[in-house]
Design an enzyme around this catalytic site. Structure first.
Site, PDB file in Angstrom:
ATOM      1  N   GLU A   1       0.784  -1.231   0.000  1.00 27.18           N
ATOM      2  CA  GLU A   1       0.000   0.000   0.000  1.00 27.18           C
ATOM      3  C   GLU A   1       0.821   1.290   0.000  1.00 27.18           C
ATOM      4  O   GLU A   1       0.779   2.075   0.937  1.00 27.18           O
ATOM      5  CB  GLU A   1      -0.943   0.019   1.207  1.00 27.18           C
ATOM      6  CG  GLU A   1      -1.985  -1.068   1.187  1.00 27.18           C
ATOM      7  CD  GLU A   1      -3.017  -0.932   2.291  1.00 27.18           C
ATOM      8  OE1 GLU A   1      -4.085  -1.545   2.164  1.00 27.18           O
ATOM      9  OE2 GLU A   1      -2.773  -0.216   3.282  1.00 27.18           O
TER      10      GLU A   1
ATOM     11  N   GLU B   1      -5.810  -8.183   1.183  1.00 22.95           N
ATOM     12  CA  GLU B   1      -6.341  -7.749   2.480  1.00 22.95           C
ATOM     13  C   GLU B   1      -7.810  -7.399   2.322  1.00 22.95           C
ATOM     14  O   GLU B   1      -8.193  -6.720   1.372  1.00 22.95           O
ATOM     15  CB  GLU B   1      -5.637  -6.499   3.029  1.00 22.95           C
ATOM     16  CG  GLU B   1      -4.273  -6.725   3.633  1.00 22.95           C
ATOM     17  CD  GLU B   1      -3.699  -5.444   4.235  1.00 22.95           C
ATOM     18  OE1 GLU B   1      -4.476  -4.538   4.627  1.00 22.95           O
ATOM     19  OE2 GLU B   1      -2.462  -5.338   4.293  1.00 22.95           O
TER      20      GLU B   1
END
Length: 452
Positions: free
Chosen positions: A176, A364
């Site tokens: 991320e 995720e």
């Protein structure tokens, strides 16, 4: 113990196919604790959490889940939950306490033990090379704003490949980047606490160069490896069907969903939609265009919610702002994120539109709710329902022919959730942080039964 929700009759593991990867994700800084054990250097989060008011309730990651000392206990729980794939990250400052130079063999030995124990328990390890814990020694030299970080990251990736690549097949280069650059180098609410475009733009560019440099190292040293990298993403919708809100939503989408994936795919930065990004070109050097893209085996997508965006005259650079979920009368998590499972379907549609992406894995997805222990159990029906509803949307995408090849729950155990400290609980397993007692939640039992 029975799970806290009824299994949807139409939702079964078999519907996703035999080659669909099921797993759970964690990160070193959030779980390991032992922040100065066995020669480990300080990370930016070790430093940031010492600063008053930066983390909720003054929480620190010093102890966290004690995974460093008790990794066998938690890997045993992964096995108990029938989870075949376990994603975790390597702490950069455990391997290179100064971020470069002298290697800390104790750190390498630790991760070799963790990897070996995964295999011993019949669990496939998936390694993330970088999950936000930059060594403080590199931050002292400018961190991600300093172009030298690209070379240091390449060195770190090389050590990881040489140390663990004889057994580990599945790799994620970076986690991320939009979050650690945006929250850490623009808003200042995450480590290292820098603010402004002058920090954000070089950090973005150097992160992209590092993702590609790290991936090239893995490809060169481990030609048979399964190489990916992960991106956070949120389905974006305009507040109203008016041109200024629609334009604002497009700008927000460029920042949140396109800023990193598009250069990595060879499409360049989305500067047409977001004019403020044009300043990034002053950080280019000759040859950068050739070092911004890589042909990944898979892209990891991480989705939790959607965002409603409206035009905002007062928001610099972006001209857009979020309409907060708590003001919209929708169901929210303890992170104040809207519960909106359709987001993951919309995100899969969005990223499937890039022909350059070969394979997508949801690396995720999960939810934080105010869990309470009742007797010796945690009945977290909302989390079980959240996971099932998201899996329904993923199955819908898969049945429509969209690329999606795996699903990893965030996360195994409750942990240190960055600036929110230990307040949000995302785990399939409850932790009493005073005693370190573990209790498998209803959602954990549901996932175990689903995967059985």
């Amino acid at each position: 113990m029975a799970s806290d929700t009824t299994n949807h009759p139409q939702l079964s593991k078999d519907l996703f196919g035999d080659d669909f990867a099921w797993g759970v994700s964690t990160a070193a800084l959030q779980t390991e604790g032992s922040c100065d054990a066995d020669g480990k250097g300080a990370s930016i989060w070790d430093t940031f959490t010492q600063r008053t008011g930066k983390v909720l309730n003054g929480h620190k990651p010093d102890i966290a889940c004690q995974f460093y000392d008790n990794y066998q206990r938690d890997i045993d729980l992964v096995k108990q939950l029938n989870i075949p794939n376990f994603r975790f990250s390597i702490s950069w400052s455990r391997i290179l306490p100064k971020g470069e130079g002298q290697v800390n063999q104790a750190g390498i030995d630790h991760y070799n033990r963790v990897i070996d124990y995964c295999f011993q328990q019949g669990i496939e390890p998936w390694l993330t090379i970088y999950h936000w814990d930059l060594p403080q020694a590199l931050e002292d030299k400018g961190g991600w704003t300093n172009r030298d970080v690209v070379g240091h990251f390449k060195e770190f990736a090389t050590i990881c490949a040489n140390s663990f690549g004889d057994r580990v097949t599945n790799w994620m280069v970076m986690n991320e980047p939009a979050v650690f650059t945006g929250a850490g180098y623009f808003l200042g609410i995450h480590a290292p606490g820098r603010k402004g475009l002058r920090n954000f733009l070089p950090a973005v560019h150097h992160a992209v160069l590092s993702i590609v440099a790290g991936a090239k190292v893995l490809r060169q040293l481990l030609p048979d490896a399964h190489i990916g990298t992960t991106f956070s993403c949120s389905h974006i919708e305009p507040y109203a069907d008016k041109p200024r809100h629609i334009a604002a939503a497009k700008r927000a989408d460029a920042l949140i969903n396109r800023l990193f994936i598009e250069p990595v795919l060879g499409l360049g930065y989305p500067t047409d939609e977001l004019k403020a990004l044009k300043g990034i070109y002053k950080y280019f050097e000759p040859g950068d265009e050739d070092n911004l893209s890589f042909d990944f085996d898979f892209i990891g997508l991480q989705n939790y919610t959607r965002e409603i965006i409206k035009y905002s005259f007062f928001t610099p650079y972006l001209g857009a702002s979020l309409v907060k979920a708590e003001n919209r009368g929708v169901e929210i998590t303890t992170m104040k994120w809207e519960v909106y499972p359709q987001s993951i379907y919309e995100i899969l549609k969005k990223y499937n539109a890039y022909p350059q992406i070969r394979k997508i894995i949801i690396t995720e997805n999960g939810a934080s709710f105010p869990d309470e222990v009742t007797g010796d159990a945690v009945h977290d029906k909302k989390r079980s329902d959240y996971i099932q509803a998201n899996l329904q949307q993923i199955l819908k995408a898969k049945q429509e022919g969209l690329k999606v090849s795996g699903y990893f729950v965030w996360t195994l155990t409750d942990n240190f959730e960055w600036a929110e400290g230990y307040h949000p609980r995302f785990g399939l397993i409850y932790i009493d942080f005073e005693t370190q007692q573990r209790i498998i939640k209803g959602s954990g039992h549901w996932y175990a039964n689903f995967l059985r």
